[in-house]
Write an enzyme that holds these catalytic residues in place. Sequence first.
Site, mmCIF file in Angstrom:
data_model
loop_
_atom_site.group_PDB
_atom_site.id
_atom_site.type_symbol
_atom_site.label_atom_id
_atom_site.label_comp_id
_atom_site.label_asym_id
_atom_site.label_seq_id
_atom_site.Cartn_x
_atom_site.Cartn_y
_atom_site.Cartn_z
ATOM 1 N N HIS A 65 0.595 -1.174 0.022
ATOM 2 C CA HIS A 65 -0.049 0.135 0.082
ATOM 3 C C HIS A 65 0.959 1.305 0.051
ATOM 4 O O HIS A 65 2.137 1.090 0.263
ATOM 5 C CB HIS A 65 -0.638 -0.121 1.200
ATOM 6 C CG HIS A 65 0.052 0.325 2.533
ATOM 7 N ND1 HIS A 65 0.611 -0.816 3.066
ATOM 8 C CD2 HIS A 65 0.279 1.214 3.292
ATOM 9 C CE1 HIS A 65 1.216 -0.653 4.161
ATOM 10 N NE2 HIS A 65 0.876 0.846 4.202
ATOM 11 N N ASP A 105 0.966 4.935 1.903
ATOM 12 C CA ASP A 105 0.464 5.643 3.079
ATOM 13 C C ASP A 105 -0.346 7.042 2.546
ATOM 14 O O ASP A 105 0.323 7.755 1.788
ATOM 15 C CB ASP A 105 1.267 6.151 4.383
ATOM 16 C CG ASP A 105 1.935 5.023 4.807
ATOM 17 O OD1 ASP A 105 1.282 3.836 4.710
ATOM 18 O OD2 ASP A 105 3.060 5.134 5.601
ATOM 19 N N HIS A 107 4.770 0.112 -0.020
ATOM 20 C CA HIS A 107 5.571 -0.767 0.692
ATOM 21 C C HIS A 107 4.840 -1.836 1.372
ATOM 22 O O HIS A 107 3.804 -1.724 1.192
ATOM 23 C CB HIS A 107 6.316 0.222 2.088
ATOM 24 C CG HIS A 107 5.238 1.054 2.750
ATOM 25 N ND1 HIS A 107 4.721 2.259 2.107
ATOM 26 C CD2 HIS A 107 4.574 0.913 4.035
ATOM 27 C CE1 HIS A 107 3.897 2.805 2.900
ATOM 28 N NE2 HIS A 107 3.805 1.702 3.982
ATOM 29 N N ARG A 143 8.564 -9.152 15.001
ATOM 30 C CA ARG A 143 8.693 -7.537 14.294
ATOM 31 C C ARG A 143 8.058 -6.707 15.320
ATOM 32 O O ARG A 143 6.779 -7.022 15.375
ATOM 33 C CB ARG A 143 8.530 -7.476 12.739
ATOM 34 C CG ARG A 143 8.936 -6.220 12.427
ATOM 35 C CD ARG A 143 8.718 -6.000 11.000
ATOM 36 N NE ARG A 143 8.538 -4.694 10.238
ATOM 37 C CZ ARG A 143 9.493 -3.975 10.106
ATOM 38 N NH1 ARG A 143 10.861 -4.259 10.304
ATOM 39 N NH2 ARG A 143 9.368 -2.582 9.767
#
Length: 327
Positions: A200, A202, A257, A267
């Site tokens: 996507h 941002d 990203h 993570r």
Amino acid sequence: MVLLSKPTSEQYTYVRNNMPITFSSSIPLVDLSKPDAKTLIVKACEDFGFFKVINHGIPLDAISQLESEAFKFFSLPQTEKEKAGPANPFGYGNKRIGLNGDIGWIEYLLLTTNQEHNFSLYGEDIDKFRGLLKDYKCAMRNMACEILDLMAEGLKIQPKNVFSKLVMDKQSDCLFRVNHYPACPELAINGENLIGFGEHTDPQIISILRSNNTSGFQISLRDGSWISVPPDHSSFFINVGDSLQVMTNGRFKSVRHRVLANGIDPRLSMIYFCGPPLSEKIAPLPSLMKGKESLYKEFTWFEYKSSTYGSRLADNRLGNYERIAAT
Ligand SMILES: C=C1C[C@]23C[C@H]1CC[C@H]2[C@@]12CCC[C@@](C)(C(=O)O1)[C@H]2[C@@H]3C(=O)O
Ligand SMILES: O=C(O)CCC(=O)C(=O)O
Ligand SMILES: [Fe+2]
């Protein structure tokens, strides 16, 4: 790379990654303490829509304390965490991203930045978490403004606070998110990566990302290929968002990203999303038009944000607002 969907009750999209992940050494690096920072920022936003920031002045100790409180939160029993949910509009979310069926190997806290949250959980520790969050959000806002001022300077546009004033505004619509991608040994055995957060862009102006030392973050280059960003827990990464693409009339491009969960190491990432006030008109700055037409139809941040929430993660949301050049 082969994309396949596993028809399980919960439909995750697996990405089989037979090719070794190649870490790119070409990620633009900006040292905020050097005089060439503004020039490098502009170049990075044009070429990648993405860059890494060092010498940012944020004490690593404050960051790692927040990280450890966040890990503590995510290690609570599911029923406890869910007391802080659902994530719509703010709070704890699990697997589901947005409102339209996107899912990922993720759990997260989605928070506003201009108010504190009253999670009614985990005893006295919550006050510590809350205090650290407040300080971190304040540090992120200041860093965002510093970077946005350098951007304006690098673009040689006046006044220098054209971008940063949107974030400084009391009405600014900034968000903060803590993402946790849990380990999943089953995946590691299969040698498969799982989509943690699907691809996507941002929608905001910029986003500031910091993660622990676990890999998984990838950006898409202009030719459509994906590169892995080497993790670095002491640096920050900046994403150009759709709103900045529009304000620069396409000179800067928002970066696509995604996050692949590696299945071995958890993570943890924290992202500050810089959104303007809801009533703000998002349009190219006249000084960047140089007599050219706007590539975009006019819209407010409220309109764009609303259409964002009606879309799927991977959609090209800006497409609906592109002006088709008259022939
Ligand atoms: C499918 C989704 C999920 C969205 C909205 C819509 C499209 C873009 C996603 C993001 C991406 C950036 C942060 C966020 C908070 C944002 O502003 O846009 C995300 C939001 C969410 O996770 O809720
Ligand atoms: O968790 C990450 O590292 C990135 C997630 C992301 O892109 C987002 O929340 O918008
Ligand atoms: Fe993102």
